[in-house]
Motif scaffolding. Structure first.
Motif, PDB file in Angstrom:
ATOM      1  N   LYS A   1       0.865  -1.135  -0.009  1.00  0.00           N
ATOM      2  CA  LYS A   1      -0.111  -0.284  -0.110  1.00  0.00           C
ATOM      3  C   LYS A   1       0.786   1.428  -0.050  1.00  0.00           C
ATOM      4  O   LYS A   1       0.123   2.373  -0.306  1.00  0.00           O
ATOM      5  N   LYS A   2       2.105   1.155   0.137  1.00  0.00           N
ATOM      6  CA  LYS A   2       3.060   2.331   0.186  1.00  0.00           C
ATOM      7  C   LYS A   2       4.132   2.223  -0.671  1.00  0.00           C
ATOM      8  O   LYS A   2       4.711   1.374  -0.861  1.00  0.00           O
ATOM      9  N   ASN A   3       4.650   3.383  -1.224  1.00  0.00           N
ATOM     10  CA  ASN A   3       5.889   3.246  -2.063  1.00  0.00           C
ATOM     11  C   ASN A   3       6.610   4.815  -1.638  1.00  0.00           C
ATOM     12  O   ASN A   3       6.270   5.631  -2.115  1.00  0.00           O
ATOM     13  N   LEU A   4       7.666   4.389  -1.140  1.00  0.00           N
ATOM     14  CA  LEU A   4       8.407   5.457  -0.427  1.00  0.00           C
ATOM     15  C   LEU A   4       9.830   5.364  -0.400  1.00  0.00           C
ATOM     16  O   LEU A   4      10.448   4.283  -0.732  1.00  0.00           O
ATOM     17  N   ILE A   5      10.384   6.653  -0.464  1.00  0.00           N
ATOM     18  CA  ILE A   5      12.075   6.661  -0.336  1.00  0.00           C
ATOM     19  C   ILE A   5      12.208   7.046   1.070  1.00  0.00           C
ATOM     20  O   ILE A   5      11.680   8.224   1.402  1.00  0.00           O
ATOM     21  N   LEU A   6      13.076   6.373   1.552  1.00  0.00           N
ATOM     22  CA  LEU A   6      13.298   6.438   3.179  1.00  0.00           C
ATOM     23  C   LEU A   6      14.650   7.289   2.975  1.00  0.00           C
ATOM     24  O   LEU A   6      15.695   6.730   2.677  1.00  0.00           O
ATOM     25  N   ASP A   7      14.788   8.633   3.780  1.00  0.00           N
ATOM     26  CA  ASP A   7      15.971   9.260   3.653  1.00  0.00           C
ATOM     27  C   ASP A   7      16.458   9.696   4.943  1.00  0.00           C
ATOM     28  O   ASP A   7      15.784   9.240   5.907  1.00  0.00           O
ATOM     29  N   GLU A   8      17.449  10.636   5.020  1.00  0.00           N
ATOM     30  CA  GLU A   8      17.946  10.831   6.134  1.00  0.00           C
ATOM     31  C   GLU A   8      17.026  11.748   7.162  1.00  0.00           C
ATOM     32  O   GLU A   8      17.392  12.326   8.444  1.00  0.00           O
ATOM     33  N   LYS A   9      15.912  12.308   6.828  1.00  0.00           N
ATOM     34  CA  LYS A   9      14.955  12.960   7.589  1.00  0.00           C
ATOM     35  C   LYS A   9      13.591  11.986   7.908  1.00  0.00           C
ATOM     36  O   LYS A   9      12.718  12.745   8.572  1.00  0.00           O
ATOM     37  N   HIS A  10      13.787  10.961   7.631  1.00  0.00           N
ATOM     38  CA  HIS A  10      12.570   9.986   7.920  1.00  0.00           C
ATOM     39  C   HIS A  10      12.929   8.641   8.465  1.00  0.00           C
ATOM     40  O   HIS A  10      14.200   8.102   8.377  1.00  0.00           O
ATOM     41  N   LEU A  11      12.119   8.061   9.116  1.00  0.00           N
ATOM     42  CA  LEU A  11      12.214   6.767   9.686  1.00  0.00           C
ATOM     43  C   LEU A  11      11.129   5.971   9.137  1.00  0.00           C
ATOM     44  O   LEU A  11      10.204   6.486   9.067  1.00  0.00           O
ATOM     45  N   PHE A  12      11.041   4.440   9.345  1.00  0.00           N
ATOM     46  CA  PHE A  12       9.807   3.868   9.013  1.00  0.00           C
ATOM     47  C   PHE A  12       9.761   2.667   9.890  1.00  0.00           C
ATOM     48  O   PHE A  12      10.640   1.838   9.869  1.00  0.00           O
ATOM     49  N   PHE A  13       8.597   2.376  10.352  1.00  0.00           N
ATOM     50  CA  PHE A  13       8.064   1.225  11.071  1.00  0.00           C
ATOM     51  C   PHE A  13       7.381   0.074  10.228  1.00  0.00           C
ATOM     52  O   PHE A  13       6.404   0.452   9.338  1.00  0.00           O
ATOM     53  N   LEU A  14       7.952  -1.009   9.768  1.00  0.00           N
ATOM     54  CA  LEU A  14       7.560  -2.175   9.069  1.00  0.00           C
ATOM     55  C   LEU A  14       6.833  -3.000   9.755  1.00  0.00           C
ATOM     56  O   LEU A  14       7.513  -3.646  10.749  1.00  0.00           O
ATOM     57  N   PRO A  15       5.500  -3.187   9.747  1.00  0.00           N
ATOM     58  CA  PRO A  15       4.814  -4.287  10.622  1.00  0.00           C
ATOM     59  C   PRO A  15       5.052  -5.678  10.136  1.00  0.00           C
ATOM     60  O   PRO A  15       5.770  -5.985   9.314  1.00  0.00           O
ATOM     61  N   ILE A  16       4.614  -6.526  11.070  1.00  0.00           N
ATOM     62  CA  ILE A  16       4.694  -8.043  11.016  1.00  0.00           C
ATOM     63  C   ILE A  16       3.961  -8.434  10.103  1.00  0.00           C
ATOM     64  O   ILE A  16       2.797  -8.160   9.281  1.00  0.00           O
ATOM     65  N   ASP A  17       4.674  -9.622   9.209  1.00  0.00           N
ATOM     66  CA  ASP A  17       3.845 -10.231   7.942  1.00  0.00           C
ATOM     67  C   ASP A  17       3.676  -9.279   7.081  1.00  0.00           C
ATOM     68  O   ASP A  17       2.635  -9.693   6.307  1.00  0.00           O
ATOM     69  N   ASN A  18       4.310  -8.403   6.620  1.00  0.00           N
ATOM     70  CA  ASN A  18       4.032  -7.258   5.610  1.00  0.00           C
ATOM     71  C   ASN A  18       4.892  -7.687   4.294  1.00  0.00           C
ATOM     72  O   ASN A  18       6.271  -7.587   4.249  1.00  0.00           O
ATOM     73  N   MET A  19       4.332  -8.047   3.201  1.00  0.00           N
ATOM     74  CA  MET A  19       5.341  -8.306   2.214  1.00  0.00           C
ATOM     75  C   MET A  19       5.603  -6.766   1.645  1.00  0.00           C
ATOM     76  O   MET A  19       4.997  -5.902   1.371  1.00  0.00           O
ATOM     77  N   HIS A  20       7.025  -6.759   1.641  1.00  0.00           N
ATOM     78  CA  HIS A  20       7.726  -5.473   1.014  1.00  0.00           C
ATOM     79  C   HIS A  20       8.738  -5.724   0.113  1.00  0.00           C
ATOM     80  O   HIS A  20       9.576  -6.637   0.143  1.00  0.00           O
ATOM     81  N   SER A  21       9.136  -4.614  -0.606  1.00  0.00           N
ATOM     82  CA  SER A  21      10.560  -4.703  -1.322  1.00  0.00           C
ATOM     83  C   SER A  21      11.129  -3.490  -1.060  1.00  0.00           C
ATOM     84  O   SER A  21      10.682  -2.476  -0.726  1.00  0.00           O
ATOM     85  N   PHE A  22      12.586  -3.817  -1.283  1.00  0.00           N
ATOM     86  CA  PHE A  22      13.577  -2.775  -0.900  1.00  0.00           C
ATOM     87  C   PHE A  22      14.753  -3.055  -1.591  1.00  0.00           C
ATOM     88  O   PHE A  22      15.388  -4.326  -2.038  1.00  0.00           O
ATOM     89  N   LYS A  23      15.328  -1.665  -1.883  1.00  0.00           N
ATOM     90  CA  LYS A  23      16.880  -1.607  -2.343  1.00  0.00           C
ATOM     91  C   LYS A  23      17.412  -0.259  -2.237  1.00  0.00           C
ATOM     92  O   LYS A  23      16.750   0.535  -1.722  1.00  0.00           O
ATOM     93  N   SER A  24      18.554  -0.203  -2.233  1.00  0.00           N
ATOM     94  CA  SER A  24      19.374   1.017  -1.933  1.00  0.00           C
ATOM     95  C   SER A  24      20.491   1.365  -2.951  1.00  0.00           C
ATOM     96  O   SER A  24      21.135   0.274  -3.199  1.00  0.00           O
ATOM     97  N   GLN A  25      20.715   2.725  -3.355  1.00  0.00           N
ATOM     98  CA  GLN A  25      21.727   2.699  -4.268  1.00  0.00           C
ATOM     99  C   GLN A  25      22.709   3.804  -3.535  1.00  0.00           C
ATOM    100  O   GLN A  25      22.353   4.742  -2.980  1.00  0.00           O
ATOM    101  N   GLY A  26      23.932   3.640  -3.884  1.00  0.00           N
ATOM    102  CA  GLY A  26      25.062   4.511  -3.186  1.00  0.00           C
ATOM    103  C   GLY A  26      25.341   4.206  -1.933  1.00  0.00           C
ATOM    104  O   GLY A  26      24.681   3.293  -1.247  1.00  0.00           O
ATOM    105  N   PRO A  27      26.235   4.969  -1.181  1.00  0.00           N
ATOM    106  CA  PRO A  27      26.848   4.975   0.205  1.00  0.00           C
ATOM    107  C   PRO A  27      25.452   4.781   0.999  1.00  0.00           C
ATOM    108  O   PRO A  27      24.832   5.786   0.917  1.00  0.00           O
ATOM    109  N   ASN A  28      25.344   3.895   1.985  1.00  0.00           N
ATOM    110  CA  ASN A  28      24.164   3.815   2.893  1.00  0.00           C
ATOM    111  C   ASN A  28      24.426   3.199   4.314  1.00  0.00           C
ATOM    112  O   ASN A  28      25.443   2.278   4.270  1.00  0.00           O
TER     113      ASN A  28
END
Length: 255
Positions: free
Chosen positions: A39-66
Protein backbone atom coordinates in the motif's frame (compact mmCIF):
# COMPACT_ATOMS: atom_id res chain seq x y z
CA UNK A 1 13.41 -14.43 18.25
CA UNK A 2 14.58 -13.94 21.80
CA UNK A 3 14.36 -10.18 22.28
CA UNK A 4 15.12 -7.31 19.94
CA UNK A 5 17.94 -7.62 17.42
CA UNK A 6 19.56 -4.25 16.80
CA UNK A 7 22.21 -3.79 14.07
CA UNK A 8 23.75 -1.35 11.63
CA UNK A 9 23.08 -2.63 8.10
CA UNK A 10 24.17 -1.70 4.60
CA UNK A 11 21.99 -2.51 1.58
CA UNK A 12 22.76 -2.83 -2.13
CA UNK A 13 20.91 -2.11 -5.35
CA UNK A 14 19.48 -5.63 -5.69
CA UNK A 15 15.71 -5.55 -5.30
CA UNK A 16 14.69 -7.95 -2.52
CA UNK A 17 11.07 -8.92 -1.87
CA UNK A 18 10.04 -10.83 1.23
CA UNK A 19 8.09 -10.71 4.50
CA UNK A 20 8.99 -11.83 8.02
CA UNK A 21 7.24 -12.72 11.26
CA UNK A 22 8.73 -9.80 13.16
CA UNK A 23 8.42 -6.04 12.87
CA UNK A 24 11.24 -3.69 11.90
CA UNK A 25 12.13 -0.15 12.79
CA UNK A 26 14.44 1.34 10.16
CA UNK A 27 16.35 4.51 11.08
CA UNK A 28 18.63 5.96 8.37
CA UNK A 29 22.16 6.94 9.30
CA UNK A 30 23.19 7.95 5.78
CA UNK A 31 21.95 7.42 2.24
CA UNK A 32 18.50 6.48 1.02
CA UNK A 33 16.40 3.35 0.56
CA UNK A 34 13.42 2.60 -1.69
CA UNK A 35 10.73 0.65 0.18
CA UNK A 36 7.52 -0.58 -1.40
CA UNK A 37 4.77 -2.37 0.49
CA UNK A 38 1.38 -3.46 -0.82
CA UNK A 39 0.00 0.00 0.00
CA UNK A 40 2.99 2.34 0.23
CA UNK A 41 5.80 3.33 -2.09
CA UNK A 42 8.32 5.60 -0.41
CA UNK A 43 11.91 6.78 -0.35
CA UNK A 44 13.41 6.57 3.10
CA UNK A 45 16.03 9.28 3.56
CA UNK A 46 17.97 10.85 6.41
CA UNK A 47 14.95 12.94 7.43
CA UNK A 48 12.54 10.04 7.95
CA UNK A 49 12.23 6.66 9.63
CA UNK A 50 9.89 3.78 8.87
CA UNK A 51 8.14 1.16 10.97
CA UNK A 52 7.43 -2.02 9.03
CA UNK A 53 4.75 -4.25 10.61
CA UNK A 54 4.74 -8.01 11.01
CA UNK A 55 4.07 -10.29 8.00
CA UNK A 56 4.05 -7.36 5.58
CA UNK A 57 5.23 -8.25 2.07
CA UNK A 58 7.67 -5.57 0.96
CA UNK A 59 10.44 -4.82 -1.54
CA UNK A 60 13.51 -2.73 -0.91
CA UNK A 61 16.82 -1.65 -2.39
CA UNK A 62 19.37 1.08 -1.90
CA UNK A 63 21.73 2.79 -4.32
CA UNK A 64 24.94 4.56 -3.37
CA UNK A 65 26.66 4.69 0.02
CA UNK A 66 24.22 3.95 2.82
CA UNK A 67 23.90 2.74 6.39
CA UNK A 68 20.78 2.09 8.45
CA UNK A 69 20.08 1.31 12.06
CA UNK A 70 17.59 -1.58 12.02
CA UNK A 71 15.68 -3.08 14.94
CA UNK A 72 14.06 -6.48 14.43
CA UNK A 73 11.23 -6.62 16.97
CA UNK A 74 9.48 -9.94 17.82
CA UNK A 75 5.71 -10.13 17.46
CA UNK A 76 5.08 -11.00 21.12
CA UNK A 77 6.06 -7.43 22.06
CA UNK A 78 2.91 -6.03 20.41
CA UNK A 79 -0.74 -6.34 21.36
CA UNK A 80 -3.29 -7.20 18.67
CA UNK A 81 -4.76 -3.72 19.06
CA UNK A 82 -1.37 -2.11 18.44
CA UNK A 83 -0.71 -4.21 15.36
CA UNK A 84 -4.10 -3.30 13.91
CA UNK A 85 -3.11 0.36 14.13
CA UNK A 86 0.26 -0.36 12.53
CA UNK A 87 -0.81 -2.76 9.79
CA UNK A 88 -0.04 -0.33 6.95
CA UNK A 89 3.33 0.77 8.31
CA UNK A 90 4.22 4.16 9.73
CA UNK A 91 6.58 6.77 8.29
CA UNK A 92 7.74 9.41 10.80
CA UNK A 93 9.87 12.52 10.59
CA UNK A 94 13.31 12.00 12.05
CA UNK A 95 12.95 15.02 14.30
CA UNK A 96 14.95 16.06 17.35
CA UNK A 97 13.14 13.56 19.58
CA UNK A 98 13.83 10.64 17.25
CA UNK A 99 17.44 11.68 16.72
CA UNK A 100 17.90 11.54 20.50
CA UNK A 101 16.32 8.05 20.57
CA UNK A 102 18.58 6.94 17.72
CA UNK A 103 21.62 8.24 19.63
CA UNK A 104 20.64 6.24 22.73
CA UNK A 105 20.09 3.08 20.69
CA UNK A 106 23.48 3.48 18.99
CA UNK A 107 25.13 3.80 22.39
CA UNK A 108 23.67 0.44 23.40
CA UNK A 109 24.63 -1.44 20.22
CA UNK A 110 27.79 -2.98 21.62
CA UNK A 111 26.33 -3.71 25.04
CA UNK A 112 25.73 -7.31 26.06
CA UNK A 113 22.63 -6.47 28.08
CA UNK A 114 19.50 -6.22 25.88
CA UNK A 115 17.57 -4.67 28.76
CA UNK A 116 18.46 -1.10 27.75
CA UNK A 117 17.16 -1.62 24.20
CA UNK A 118 14.03 -3.24 25.64
CA UNK A 119 13.40 -0.17 27.84
CA UNK A 120 13.98 2.18 24.92
CA UNK A 121 11.46 0.18 22.87
CA UNK A 122 8.78 0.72 25.50
CA UNK A 123 9.65 4.41 25.54
CA UNK A 124 9.44 5.03 21.79
CA UNK A 125 6.75 2.61 20.61
CA UNK A 126 3.85 4.79 21.89
CA UNK A 127 5.06 7.52 19.52
CA UNK A 128 4.48 5.10 16.63
CA UNK A 129 1.41 3.26 17.89
CA UNK A 130 -0.65 6.19 19.12
CA UNK A 131 -3.41 7.30 16.82
CA UNK A 132 -1.74 10.13 14.96
CA UNK A 133 -3.18 12.60 12.49
CA UNK A 134 -2.07 11.50 9.01
CA UNK A 135 0.06 14.04 7.18
CA UNK A 136 -2.52 14.47 4.43
CA UNK A 137 -5.17 15.36 7.03
CA UNK A 138 -2.79 17.92 8.54
CA UNK A 139 -2.37 19.34 5.03
CA UNK A 140 -6.16 19.61 4.64
CA UNK A 141 -6.45 21.50 7.93
CA UNK A 142 -3.79 23.95 6.77
CA UNK A 143 -5.22 24.45 3.25
CA UNK A 144 -8.97 23.71 3.49
CA UNK A 145 -9.79 27.18 2.18
CA UNK A 146 -7.89 26.48 -1.05
CA UNK A 147 -8.56 24.21 -4.02
CA UNK A 148 -6.97 20.93 -2.90
CA UNK A 149 -5.96 18.39 -5.53
CA UNK A 150 -6.65 14.86 -4.26
CA UNK A 151 -3.53 13.70 -6.11
CA UNK A 152 -1.45 15.86 -3.76
CA UNK A 153 -3.11 14.24 -0.74
CA UNK A 154 -2.55 10.73 -2.12
CA UNK A 155 1.10 11.51 -2.81
CA UNK A 156 1.60 12.75 0.75
CA UNK A 157 0.56 9.31 2.04
CA UNK A 158 2.40 7.47 -0.79
CA UNK A 159 -0.89 5.91 -1.97
CA UNK A 160 -2.55 5.61 -5.34
CA UNK A 161 -5.45 8.00 -5.85
CA UNK A 162 -8.04 5.19 -5.87
CA UNK A 163 -6.71 3.59 -2.70
CA UNK A 164 -6.29 6.93 -0.94
CA UNK A 165 -9.99 7.75 -1.23
CA UNK A 166 -10.89 4.33 0.18
CA UNK A 167 -8.29 4.62 2.96
CA UNK A 168 -9.40 8.14 3.90
CA UNK A 169 -13.05 7.19 4.26
CA UNK A 170 -12.16 4.14 6.33
CA UNK A 171 -10.08 6.23 8.75
CA UNK A 172 -11.98 9.53 8.83
CA UNK A 173 -15.53 8.22 8.24
CA UNK A 174 -15.97 10.79 5.46
CA UNK A 175 -14.68 11.16 1.92
CA UNK A 176 -11.90 13.76 1.44
CA UNK A 177 -14.38 16.15 -0.20
CA UNK A 178 -16.91 15.72 2.63
CA UNK A 179 -14.19 16.25 5.21
CA UNK A 180 -13.06 19.49 3.55
CA UNK A 181 -16.67 20.70 3.36
CA UNK A 182 -17.14 19.96 7.07
CA UNK A 183 -14.07 22.03 7.97
CA UNK A 184 -15.33 24.89 5.83
CA UNK A 185 -18.80 24.82 7.36
CA UNK A 186 -17.37 24.85 10.90
CA UNK A 187 -15.21 27.85 10.01
CA UNK A 188 -18.20 29.63 8.45
CA UNK A 189 -20.21 29.12 11.65
CA UNK A 190 -17.38 30.66 13.67
CA UNK A 191 -17.19 33.69 11.38
CA UNK A 192 -20.97 34.15 11.36
CA UNK A 193 -21.04 34.03 15.14
CA UNK A 194 -17.93 36.06 16.00
CA UNK A 195 -17.54 38.63 13.18
CA UNK A 196 -19.58 41.11 11.15
CA UNK A 197 -18.10 39.98 7.84
CA UNK A 198 -20.56 39.83 4.97
CA UNK A 199 -21.63 36.45 3.56
CA UNK A 200 -19.55 37.20 0.46
CA UNK A 201 -16.47 37.95 2.56
CA UNK A 202 -16.96 34.74 4.54
CA UNK A 203 -17.40 32.77 1.33
CA UNK A 204 -14.04 34.06 0.08
CA UNK A 205 -12.46 33.32 3.46
CA UNK A 206 -13.27 29.61 3.17
CA UNK A 207 -12.52 29.18 -0.51
CA UNK A 208 -15.67 30.05 -2.48
CA UNK A 209 -15.75 32.78 -5.10
CA UNK A 210 -19.56 33.16 -4.96
CA UNK A 211 -21.75 33.45 -1.88
CA UNK A 212 -24.36 31.31 -3.66
CA UNK A 213 -21.95 28.34 -3.52
CA UNK A 214 -21.52 28.81 0.22
CA UNK A 215 -25.25 29.28 0.82
CA UNK A 216 -26.08 26.10 -1.09
CA UNK A 217 -23.52 24.03 0.87
CA UNK A 218 -24.45 25.59 4.21
CA UNK A 219 -28.14 24.88 3.68
CA UNK A 220 -27.33 21.28 2.77
CA UNK A 221 -25.43 20.74 6.05
CA UNK A 222 -27.32 23.01 8.46
CA UNK A 223 -30.84 23.13 6.95
CA UNK A 224 -30.76 26.93 7.02
CA UNK A 225 -29.02 29.78 5.25
CA UNK A 226 -25.92 31.55 6.63
CA UNK A 227 -27.95 34.74 7.13
CA UNK A 228 -30.67 32.94 9.12
CA UNK A 229 -28.04 31.08 11.15
CA UNK A 230 -26.37 34.37 12.11
CA UNK A 231 -29.72 35.92 13.06
CA UNK A 232 -30.72 32.94 15.22
CA UNK A 233 -27.35 32.57 16.96
CA UNK A 234 -27.28 36.28 17.82
CA UNK A 235 -30.87 36.21 19.04
CA UNK A 236 -29.98 33.36 21.38
CA UNK A 237 -26.90 35.24 22.55
CA UNK A 238 -28.99 38.36 23.31
CA UNK A 239 -31.51 36.28 25.30
CA UNK A 240 -28.74 34.64 27.31
CA UNK A 241 -27.20 38.05 28.03
CA UNK A 242 -30.57 39.45 29.09
CA UNK A 243 -31.21 36.44 31.33
CA UNK A 244 -27.77 36.82 32.90
CA UNK A 245 -28.40 40.49 33.66
CA UNK A 246 -31.74 39.67 35.30
CA UNK A 247 -30.07 37.04 37.47
CA UNK A 248 -27.51 39.59 38.62
CA UNK A 249 -30.27 42.06 39.49
CA UNK A 250 -32.11 39.41 41.50
CA UNK A 251 -28.91 38.59 43.39
CA UNK A 252 -28.36 42.27 44.17
CA UNK A 253 -31.75 42.43 45.95
CA UNK A 254 -30.64 39.64 48.28
CA UNK A 255 -27.74 41.76 49.50
Amino acid sequence: MNGIICEKRIFNDTLITHSHSYAQLVLPLRGTMNIQTQKKNLILDEKHLFFLPIDNMHSFKSQGPNEFLVLDIPNYMFSNEDMNKLEEGVKCNLDEKWRAIRFLILNELNGKNNDAIYKLFHYFIPFIVKKHIPNSVKYIHEHFNENIDLKILANIENYSLAYYSEWFKKNMMLSPVEYIQKLRINRVKELLRDTDLSIMQIACEVGYSHNSSLTRLFKLHENTTPANYRAEIRKMSDLQLKSGNEDLQNLSYLY
